[in-house]
Design a protein around this motif. Sequence first.
Motif, PDB file in Angstrom:
ATOM      1  N   ILE A   1       0.847  -1.191   0.000  1.00  0.00           N
ATOM      2  CA  ILE A   1       0.000   0.000   0.000  1.00  0.00           C
ATOM      3  C   ILE A   1       0.886   1.247   0.000  1.00  0.00           C
ATOM      4  CG2 ILE A   1      -2.019  -1.037   1.090  1.00  0.00           C
ATOM      5  CD1 ILE A   1      -1.126   0.139   3.744  1.00  0.00           C
ATOM      6  N   THR A   2       0.518   2.225  -0.798  1.00  0.00           N
ATOM      7  CA  THR A   2       1.202   3.511  -0.817  1.00  0.00           C
ATOM      8  C   THR A   2       0.150   4.594  -0.648  1.00  0.00           C
ATOM      9  OG1 THR A   2       3.018   2.753  -2.224  1.00  0.00           O
ATOM     10  CG2 THR A   2       2.586   5.119  -2.178  1.00  0.00           C
ATOM     11  N   GLU A   3       0.243   5.339   0.435  1.00  0.00           N
ATOM     12  CA  GLU A   3      -0.720   6.399   0.695  1.00  0.00           C
ATOM     13  C   GLU A   3      -0.339   7.643  -0.098  1.00  0.00           C
ATOM     14  OE1 GLU A   3      -1.019   7.031   4.891  1.00  0.00           O
ATOM     15  OE2 GLU A   3      -2.047   5.107   5.236  1.00  0.00           O
ATOM     16  N   LEU A   4      -1.340   8.255  -0.728  1.00  0.00           N
ATOM     17  CA  LEU A   4      -1.135   9.480  -1.495  1.00  0.00           C
ATOM     18  C   LEU A   4      -1.581  10.672  -0.659  1.00  0.00           C
ATOM     19  CD1 LEU A   4      -2.317   8.878  -5.185  1.00  0.00           C
ATOM     20  CD2 LEU A   4       0.009   9.206  -4.341  1.00  0.00           C
ATOM     21  N   ILE A   5      -0.691  11.617  -0.495  1.00  0.00           N
ATOM     22  CA  ILE A   5      -0.945  12.826   0.288  1.00  0.00           C
ATOM     23  C   ILE A   5      -0.935  14.001  -0.686  1.00  0.00           C
ATOM     24  CG2 ILE A   5      -0.052  14.300   2.135  1.00  0.00           C
ATOM     25  CD1 ILE A   5       1.328  11.685   3.224  1.00  0.00           C
ATOM     26  N   SER A   6      -2.022  14.749  -0.737  1.00  0.00           N
ATOM     27  CA  SER A   6      -2.153  15.790  -1.756  1.00  0.00           C
ATOM     28  C   SER A   6      -1.179  16.942  -1.547  1.00  0.00           C
ATOM     29  CB  SER A   6      -3.587  16.317  -1.797  1.00  0.00           C
ATOM     30  OG  SER A   6      -3.954  16.863  -0.545  1.00  0.00           O
ATOM     31  N   VAL A   7      -0.971  17.346  -0.291  1.00  0.00           N
ATOM     32  CA  VAL A   7      -0.098  18.479   0.028  1.00  0.00           C
ATOM     33  C   VAL A   7       0.663  18.168   1.311  1.00  0.00           C
ATOM     34  CG1 VAL A   7      -0.011  20.962   0.557  1.00  0.00           C
ATOM     35  CG2 VAL A   7      -1.748  20.099  -1.019  1.00  0.00           C
ATOM     36  N   VAL A   8       1.898  18.603   1.386  1.00  0.00           N
ATOM     37  CA  VAL A   8       2.718  18.431   2.583  1.00  0.00           C
ATOM     38  C   VAL A   8       1.930  18.825   3.832  1.00  0.00           C
ATOM     39  CG1 VAL A   8       4.740  19.301   3.825  1.00  0.00           C
ATOM     40  CG2 VAL A   8       4.911  18.772   1.391  1.00  0.00           C
ATOM     41  N   GLY A   9       1.914  17.951   4.842  1.00  0.00           N
ATOM     42  CA  GLY A   9       1.255  18.251   6.108  1.00  0.00           C
ATOM     43  C   GLY A   9      -0.172  17.770   6.219  1.00  0.00           C
ATOM     44  N   LYS A  10      -0.771  17.359   5.099  1.00  0.00           N
ATOM     45  CA  LYS A  10      -2.145  16.864   5.130  1.00  0.00           C
ATOM     46  C   LYS A  10      -2.166  15.347   5.313  1.00  0.00           C
ATOM     47  CE  LYS A  10      -4.646  20.437   2.630  1.00  0.00           C
ATOM     48  NZ  LYS A  10      -5.685  20.709   1.605  1.00  0.00           N
ATOM     49  N   SER A  11      -3.341  14.836   5.657  1.00  0.00           N
ATOM     50  CA  SER A  11      -3.517  13.387   5.746  1.00  0.00           C
ATOM     51  C   SER A  11      -3.719  12.808   4.353  1.00  0.00           C
ATOM     52  CB  SER A  11      -4.742  13.059   6.614  1.00  0.00           C
ATOM     53  OG  SER A  11      -4.577  13.552   7.922  1.00  0.00           O
ATOM     54  N   ALA A  12      -3.412  11.535   4.208  1.00  0.00           N
ATOM     55  CA  ALA A  12      -3.580  10.861   2.922  1.00  0.00           C
ATOM     56  C   ALA A  12      -5.055  10.824   2.544  1.00  0.00           C
ATOM     57  CB  ALA A  12      -3.028   9.451   2.994  1.00  0.00           C
ATOM     58  N   ASN A  13      -5.354  11.026   1.255  1.00  0.00           N
ATOM     59  CA  ASN A  13      -6.742  10.943   0.787  1.00  0.00           C
ATOM     60  C   ASN A  13      -6.949   9.881  -0.290  1.00  0.00           C
ATOM     61  OD1 ASN A  13      -5.388  12.267  -1.243  1.00  0.00           O
ATOM     62  ND2 ASN A  13      -6.885  13.914  -1.484  1.00  0.00           N
ATOM     63  N   ARG A  14      -5.862   9.258  -0.742  1.00  0.00           N
ATOM     64  CA  ARG A  14      -5.935   8.174  -1.719  1.00  0.00           C
ATOM     65  C   ARG A  14      -4.946   7.080  -1.302  1.00  0.00           C
ATOM     66  NH1 ARG A  14      -9.796  10.627  -3.101  1.00  0.00           N
ATOM     67  NH2 ARG A  14     -10.450  11.284  -5.197  1.00  0.00           N
ATOM     68  N   VAL A  15      -5.219   5.865  -1.757  1.00  0.00           N
ATOM     69  CA  VAL A  15      -4.338   4.738  -1.460  1.00  0.00           C
ATOM     70  C   VAL A  15      -4.092   3.949  -2.737  1.00  0.00           C
ATOM     71  CG1 VAL A  15      -3.955   2.685  -0.049  1.00  0.00           C
ATOM     72  CG2 VAL A  15      -5.295   4.588   0.867  1.00  0.00           C
ATOM     73  N   LEU A  16      -2.827   3.734  -3.054  1.00  0.00           N
ATOM     74  CA  LEU A  16      -2.425   2.835  -4.133  1.00  0.00           C
ATOM     75  C   LEU A  16      -2.235   1.451  -3.530  1.00  0.00           C
ATOM     76  CD1 LEU A  16       0.212   5.263  -5.620  1.00  0.00           C
ATOM     77  CD2 LEU A  16      -1.804   4.483  -6.888  1.00  0.00           C
ATOM     78  N   CYS A  17      -2.823   0.441  -4.157  1.00  0.00           N
ATOM     79  CA  CYS A  17      -2.802  -0.919  -3.615  1.00  0.00           C
ATOM     80  C   CYS A  17      -2.241  -1.895  -4.632  1.00  0.00           C
ATOM     81  CB  CYS A  17      -4.213  -1.377  -3.267  1.00  0.00           C
ATOM     82  SG  CYS A  17      -5.127  -0.297  -2.156  1.00  0.00           S
ATOM     83  N   VAL A  18      -1.478  -2.874  -4.151  1.00  0.00           N
ATOM     84  CA  VAL A  18      -1.045  -3.997  -4.980  1.00  0.00           C
ATOM     85  C   VAL A  18      -1.622  -5.272  -4.387  1.00  0.00           C
ATOM     86  CG1 VAL A  18       0.888  -5.273  -5.969  1.00  0.00           C
ATOM     87  CG2 VAL A  18       1.094  -2.804  -5.591  1.00  0.00           C
ATOM     88  N   LEU A  19      -2.311  -6.043  -5.236  1.00  0.00           N
ATOM     89  CA  LEU A  19      -2.936  -7.296  -4.817  1.00  0.00           C
ATOM     90  C   LEU A  19      -2.256  -8.485  -5.488  1.00  0.00           C
ATOM     91  CD1 LEU A  19      -6.711  -6.324  -5.241  1.00  0.00           C
ATOM     92  CD2 LEU A  19      -5.261  -6.005  -3.226  1.00  0.00           C
ATOM     93  N   ALA A  20      -2.332  -9.628  -4.824  1.00  0.00           N
ATOM     94  CA  ALA A  20      -1.818 -10.880  -5.377  1.00  0.00           C
ATOM     95  C   ALA A  20      -2.715 -12.012  -4.904  1.00  0.00           C
ATOM     96  CB  ALA A  20      -0.375 -11.116  -4.937  1.00  0.00           C
ATOM     97  N   HIS A  21      -2.559 -13.190  -5.496  1.00  0.00           N
ATOM     98  CA  HIS A  21      -3.298 -14.368  -5.042  1.00  0.00           C
ATOM     99  C   HIS A  21      -2.831 -14.778  -3.650  1.00  0.00           C
ATOM    100  CE1 HIS A  21      -5.407 -15.224  -8.761  1.00  0.00           C
ATOM    101  NE2 HIS A  21      -4.281 -15.149  -9.447  1.00  0.00           N
ATOM    102  N   LYS A  22      -3.738 -15.344  -2.859  1.00  0.00           N
ATOM    103  CA  LYS A  22      -3.394 -15.868  -1.543  1.00  0.00           C
ATOM    104  C   LYS A  22      -2.775 -17.252  -1.712  1.00  0.00           C
ATOM    105  CE  LYS A  22      -6.953 -13.568   1.254  1.00  0.00           C
ATOM    106  NZ  LYS A  22      -8.231 -13.762   1.983  1.00  0.00           N
ATOM    107  N   THR A  23      -1.506 -17.286  -2.019  1.00  0.00           N
ATOM    108  CA  THR A  23      -0.831 -18.568  -2.216  1.00  0.00           C
ATOM    109  C   THR A  23       0.153 -18.874  -1.096  1.00  0.00           C
ATOM    110  OG1 THR A  23       0.835 -17.460  -3.573  1.00  0.00           O
ATOM    111  CG2 THR A  23      -1.034 -18.464  -4.723  1.00  0.00           C
ATOM    112  N   GLN A  24       0.427 -17.887  -0.259  1.00  0.00           N
ATOM    113  CA  GLN A  24       1.362 -18.052   0.847  1.00  0.00           C
ATOM    114  C   GLN A  24       0.740 -17.451   2.104  1.00  0.00           C
ATOM    115  OE1 GLN A  24       5.014 -16.203  -0.329  1.00  0.00           O
ATOM    116  NE2 GLN A  24       5.387 -17.621  -2.010  1.00  0.00           N
ATOM    117  N   PRO A  25       1.295 -17.782   3.293  1.00  0.00           N
ATOM    118  CA  PRO A  25       0.786 -17.161   4.520  1.00  0.00           C
ATOM    119  C   PRO A  25       0.809 -15.642   4.404  1.00  0.00           C
ATOM    120  CG  PRO A  25       2.316 -18.931   5.045  1.00  0.00           C
ATOM    121  CD  PRO A  25       2.382 -18.746   3.561  1.00  0.00           C
ATOM    122  N   GLN A  26      -0.289 -15.008   4.790  1.00  0.00           N
ATOM    123  CA  GLN A  26      -0.407 -13.568   4.612  1.00  0.00           C
ATOM    124  C   GLN A  26       0.565 -12.831   5.517  1.00  0.00           C
ATOM    125  OE1 GLN A  26      -4.427 -12.344   4.543  1.00  0.00           O
ATOM    126  NE2 GLN A  26      -3.978 -10.219   4.044  1.00  0.00           N
TER     127      GLN A  26
END
Length: 238
Positions: free
Chosen positions: A181-206
């Motif tokens: 997960i990578t949180e996107l922060i629009s401006v320095v000092g603000k909280s994140a408002n978007r999240v970039l996610c990478v998904l994969a198959h559950k083939t190994q212990p999470q």
Amino acid sequence: MAFTFKQFHIDDMNCGMAVGTDSVVLGAWAQLTTAKTVLDIGAGSGLLSLMAAQRSQAHITAVELDASAAHACQHNFGNSPWVNRLTLVNSSIQDFCQKIEYKGEFEHIICNPPYFEQGTQAIQSQRAMARHTDSLSFTALLDAIHVCLAAQGNASLILPMQSMARFNDCLAHSQLCLIEITELISVVGKSANRVLCVLAHKTQPQMTPKSSDIIIRELSGQYTQTMVQLIQDFYLKY
């Protein structure tokens, strides 16, 4: 409206969602450079597919439900340098993934999905379809990714922070897991408002997902150096 990038042009006039920062960041950030096959779910104007074509040697399949958006997408593909590596399918992703030839076919899947589950919908039906989960719920999206994703493949998505609780609940009942997960922060000092996610198959212990963040703008309004590095291969002024 038309947008000219360094290596391609986008006309998104007949698309529900206009070209925006979310898709540009996702298209530049997704870890797809070594993929041989890429699936773009809900392609819209084709922006993510064209960014993927610029960044890789993959054959890209774009799936778009809305006929007007699909027409614009095909037009943008035809005017690009990578027309021979781009295929458009005018279909729902649910119908698309039922075809046996697409099961486990794609080494990378990319999607800027609908995310609003309630509240006032846009008056324009195309925009409502692009923004609300009525046409593609999180559960349906995750099911489609599971079917189409190659065994060792990854899927990259972008979501609003406020949608993550519901998305994670659906994810827990799926056969996929969150690996980054990578949180996107629009401006320095603000909280994140978007999240970039990478998904994969559950083939190994999470395991706990790898986490990071990207700040888009300085307090001055200028892009941060991190953001410039992401988009400099696409935006004309960088």
